[in-house]
Scaffold this motif. Sequence first.
Motif, mmCIF file in Angstrom:
data_model
loop_
_atom_site.group_PDB
_atom_site.id
_atom_site.type_symbol
_atom_site.label_atom_id
_atom_site.label_comp_id
_atom_site.label_asym_id
_atom_site.label_seq_id
_atom_site.Cartn_x
_atom_site.Cartn_y
_atom_site.Cartn_z
ATOM 1 N N LEU A 161 11.202 71.729 -17.892
ATOM 2 C CA LEU A 161 11.413 70.394 -18.594
ATOM 3 C C LEU A 161 12.945 69.932 -18.265
ATOM 4 C CD1 LEU A 161 10.798 71.787 -22.189
ATOM 5 C CD2 LEU A 161 9.483 69.993 -20.775
ATOM 6 N N THR A 162 13.763 70.647 -18.039
ATOM 7 C CA THR A 162 15.072 70.220 -17.489
ATOM 8 C C THR A 162 14.945 69.534 -16.178
ATOM 9 O OG1 THR A 162 15.509 72.560 -16.369
ATOM 10 C CG2 THR A 162 16.464 72.191 -18.560
ATOM 11 N N ALA A 163 13.960 69.800 -15.096
ATOM 12 C CA ALA A 163 13.713 69.233 -14.147
ATOM 13 C C ALA A 163 13.288 67.654 -14.369
ATOM 14 C CB ALA A 163 12.914 69.754 -13.214
ATOM 15 N N ALA A 164 12.642 67.588 -15.301
ATOM 16 C CA ALA A 164 12.142 66.328 -15.837
ATOM 17 C C ALA A 164 12.906 65.415 -16.577
ATOM 18 C CB ALA A 164 10.682 66.673 -16.805
ATOM 19 N N GLY A 165 14.265 65.954 -16.519
ATOM 20 C CA GLY A 165 15.290 65.134 -17.053
ATOM 21 C C GLY A 165 15.445 65.474 -18.786
ATOM 22 N N GLY A 166 15.115 66.582 -19.130
ATOM 23 C CA GLY A 166 15.639 66.830 -20.625
ATOM 24 C C GLY A 166 17.123 66.982 -21.091
ATOM 25 N N GLY A 167 17.960 66.835 -20.119
ATOM 26 C CA GLY A 167 19.490 66.870 -20.464
ATOM 27 C C GLY A 167 19.750 68.397 -20.672
ATOM 28 N N GLU A 177 4.521 79.289 -23.446
ATOM 29 C CA GLU A 177 5.946 79.542 -22.942
ATOM 30 C C GLU A 177 6.842 79.709 -24.179
ATOM 31 O OE1 GLU A 177 6.920 79.893 -19.527
ATOM 32 O OE2 GLU A 177 4.650 79.949 -19.722
ATOM 33 N N GLN A 178 6.582 78.884 -25.221
ATOM 34 C CA GLN A 178 7.154 79.129 -26.494
ATOM 35 C C GLN A 178 7.307 80.824 -26.847
ATOM 36 O OE1 GLN A 178 7.803 76.325 -29.458
ATOM 37 N NE2 GLN A 178 6.586 74.841 -28.425
ATOM 38 N N ARG A 179 6.077 81.135 -27.026
ATOM 39 C CA ARG A 179 5.756 82.514 -27.383
ATOM 40 C C ARG A 179 6.392 83.590 -26.371
ATOM 41 N NH1 ARG A 179 2.688 84.032 -31.568
ATOM 42 N NH2 ARG A 179 2.557 85.958 -30.680
ATOM 43 N N ARG A 195 23.272 77.331 -21.363
ATOM 44 C CA ARG A 195 23.570 76.441 -22.479
ATOM 45 C C ARG A 195 22.483 75.247 -22.018
ATOM 46 N NH1 ARG A 195 28.799 78.272 -22.542
ATOM 47 N NH2 ARG A 195 29.718 78.368 -24.806
ATOM 48 N N LEU A 196 21.415 74.907 -22.953
ATOM 49 C CA LEU A 196 20.504 74.014 -22.539
ATOM 50 C C LEU A 196 20.219 73.052 -23.828
ATOM 51 C CD1 LEU A 196 18.089 76.891 -21.250
ATOM 52 C CD2 LEU A 196 19.108 75.128 -20.122
ATOM 53 N N GLY A 197 20.003 71.862 -23.490
ATOM 54 C CA GLY A 197 19.574 70.894 -24.436
ATOM 55 C C GLY A 197 18.346 70.167 -24.338
ATOM 56 N N THR A 198 17.262 71.091 -23.858
ATOM 57 C CA THR A 198 15.806 70.797 -23.926
ATOM 58 C C THR A 198 15.374 71.252 -25.098
ATOM 59 O OG1 THR A 198 15.847 70.652 -21.206
ATOM 60 C CG2 THR A 198 13.698 70.878 -22.433
ATOM 61 N N SER A 199 14.566 70.335 -25.759
ATOM 62 C CA SER A 199 13.695 70.910 -27.066
ATOM 63 C C SER A 199 12.623 71.752 -26.645
ATOM 64 C CB SER A 199 13.115 69.552 -27.653
ATOM 65 O OG SER A 199 12.332 70.092 -28.760
ATOM 66 N N LEU A 200 12.727 72.990 -27.393
ATOM 67 C CA LEU A 200 11.644 73.898 -27.024
ATOM 68 C C LEU A 200 10.071 73.353 -27.564
ATOM 69 C CD1 LEU A 200 13.151 77.425 -28.167
ATOM 70 C CD2 LEU A 200 13.203 75.989 -25.951
ATOM 71 N N ALA A 201 10.248 72.466 -28.407
ATOM 72 C CA ALA A 201 8.933 71.655 -29.268
ATOM 73 C C ALA A 201 8.180 71.050 -27.837
ATOM 74 C CB ALA A 201 9.407 70.742 -30.236
ATOM 75 N N LYS A 202 8.905 70.879 -26.838
ATOM 76 C CA LYS A 202 8.121 70.136 -25.546
ATOM 77 C C LYS A 202 7.503 71.276 -24.795
ATOM 78 C CE LYS A 202 11.359 66.291 -25.697
ATOM 79 N NZ LYS A 202 12.478 65.757 -24.619
ATOM 80 N N LEU A 234 8.733 75.709 -40.415
ATOM 81 C CA LEU A 234 9.301 77.017 -39.974
ATOM 82 C C LEU A 234 9.570 76.589 -38.456
ATOM 83 C CD1 LEU A 234 6.842 79.479 -41.150
ATOM 84 C CD2 LEU A 234 9.163 79.205 -41.811
ATOM 85 N N LEU A 235 8.707 75.592 -37.764
ATOM 86 C CA LEU A 235 8.944 75.579 -36.230
ATOM 87 C C LEU A 235 10.267 74.445 -36.169
ATOM 88 C CD1 LEU A 235 5.558 74.762 -34.835
ATOM 89 C CD2 LEU A 235 6.894 76.337 -34.195
#
Length: 615
Positions: free
Chosen positions: A590-596, A544-546, A532-539, A411-412
């Motif tokens: 996450l984007t600040a950490a270079g997630g793309g 924060e996901q909820r 438009r973001l390319g950072t994985s929500l899994a991280k 599911l995730l």
Amino acid sequence: MPWDPSPPDPHTVQATVPVAWLGRTSTEDSQDPTLSLPRQLRNARAALPPGWVIVAHFYDVESGRKELDTRGHSTAHERFAIPIPRDGGISDLLDEAHSPDRRFAAVICESIERVARRTYFGTKIEHELEQRGVALCAADEPILTSTTAKRATPTLTRRVKQAVAEWYVLQMLELSWDGFIEHTKQGWNIGKPPYGYLADKVPHPVPARRAEGRTKHRLVPDPDRGRVVTEIFRLRALEKLSYQAIADRLNLDLAKYPPPVANRDDATIGLWTVQSVRGILENPKYTGYQVWNRKARKKRGNKRNPVSEWIWSPHPVHEPLVTREIFNTVWANQRSGQGSRSGAEPNTHPETQRTYLLRSYVRCALCERRMFGKNSKGRSHYVCYRDEVHHRNADWFHEHPKALWVSEKILLNAVHWFFGDRVLGPSRTELLRAQLAATTPACAAEDTQKAERLRKEIKTIERRKERLLDELDDHEDDGDPETSREFRRSIRERFDRHERKRRELLTQLHQHEQSGTGEEQQNADLIDLLPRLGTSLAKLPEAEQRRLYDAFQLEVHYLRPRREIQLQVTVPAATADELSRLTQQVVAPLTAAGGGTDQPCFGRPRQDSNLRPSA
């Protein structure tokens, strides 16, 4: 000489007819019972024929338009120092009239409208007393001392007076109602300004009331509390927090979010509560419109009226603290979090060892119940058990396995891919347009079916009400007044229950017809407001996901027979900008950490899972 409320001395006056006095004055806000009731007793005593003596006093401080079953039970008289001994109210008088050892042979009142302000109730009381051999007299009517039957002319006079009294009350109510409607349309507030607003007072336009210092007022935003109202609506509409969760967050900083003050000092607790948060979220005045008649303060004990009975100003009359679109979104989803915990913290049960990231989002598509988290052999799953007792007759019962399991990992993966491809991905707009074009006819058909179902339910309830009235008309009195009253009371309770349900369904139908399929559901351009973001929500951390899933109103449906997962999110036009800012805020670390930001980073679930994600 001051008035003496005590009856004449029976040693000096020969009592041939013992009489009970019946008095009533309107509610405590309308009249002074300490003046009205003694006057009524004095006039009634002065009209008695020689030998007639008042031996019992029955009086009430209440409206004469109340239902007969609810008359005589008010305690409002206890708030006043009324110099008259009280033997009870109208209900006590009727009970004693049915007793074989009653103390009186007649009842006297100042005027017949003191008995009741509705002709039906007044004549009913009179009939019940006559059936027990008790005459009902009025001080402003001729009192007949002979044993002959009622005379025609006095009876006609009484009926005319009763009809005039009822007409007068109805006319005053109609004029008052029209006055309140005009008052609302002109933008004047009624009652205390709601939290977040202040009263902009102006002198009353009527000179006499202006001389008394009375004013009228409009609403202006409170610079300290107005922003708190806006924040409460944001937390509810965007983050989908429960009333309690909102109250808890506000209570963390009472200086920034000052709590409301109750009308009574002893009722102010200095904290935010579920009730105070709910009161703000249910108040349409924050949209800038003036609204009246939201609650039935007299007839139904301050309960909320159906939305269709609310009186709105034709246009905004004061500065809004929230848009009407956001208010409608909150109103439509006011039960969205019912029965589910807010936040990602573990359950308070002492045996709880872990949390489940998708708790409350996953439903079984067969029975539409929420699937609960369960750990097996170190792996997390979501489970739905077939209810052998309550759902045996359901259409899906035999299709539903005894235990339906699905892996949380599967599911995730589907949720993360869905957000990366369909919600925040580069081709999301084209994908959404294609999907809307394919599903719009089906949605329209579903909306039509829902409206038709609501209309059928309303007609069914109306037929039930008619059958209750037929049952009441066909009822034959067996001679026992108590049994008859209990029968009519039960009919009335069932009738009122059906009427409340009918009004609820009418409100649902009205809201459904107003919303329709709507541009909000059809506008694919809304999704372009999101980043438009390319950072994985899994991280992201679980909390924060909820937070993001709540804001997007995530729904995950597991279709066991087709081995399919259906995912759905909602982007309301009213909160699209706020939703975009929240998304950027959540993924900013996450984007600040270079997630793309440009390349898609999510893949479809593994094919060997035998599950197909369905947007």
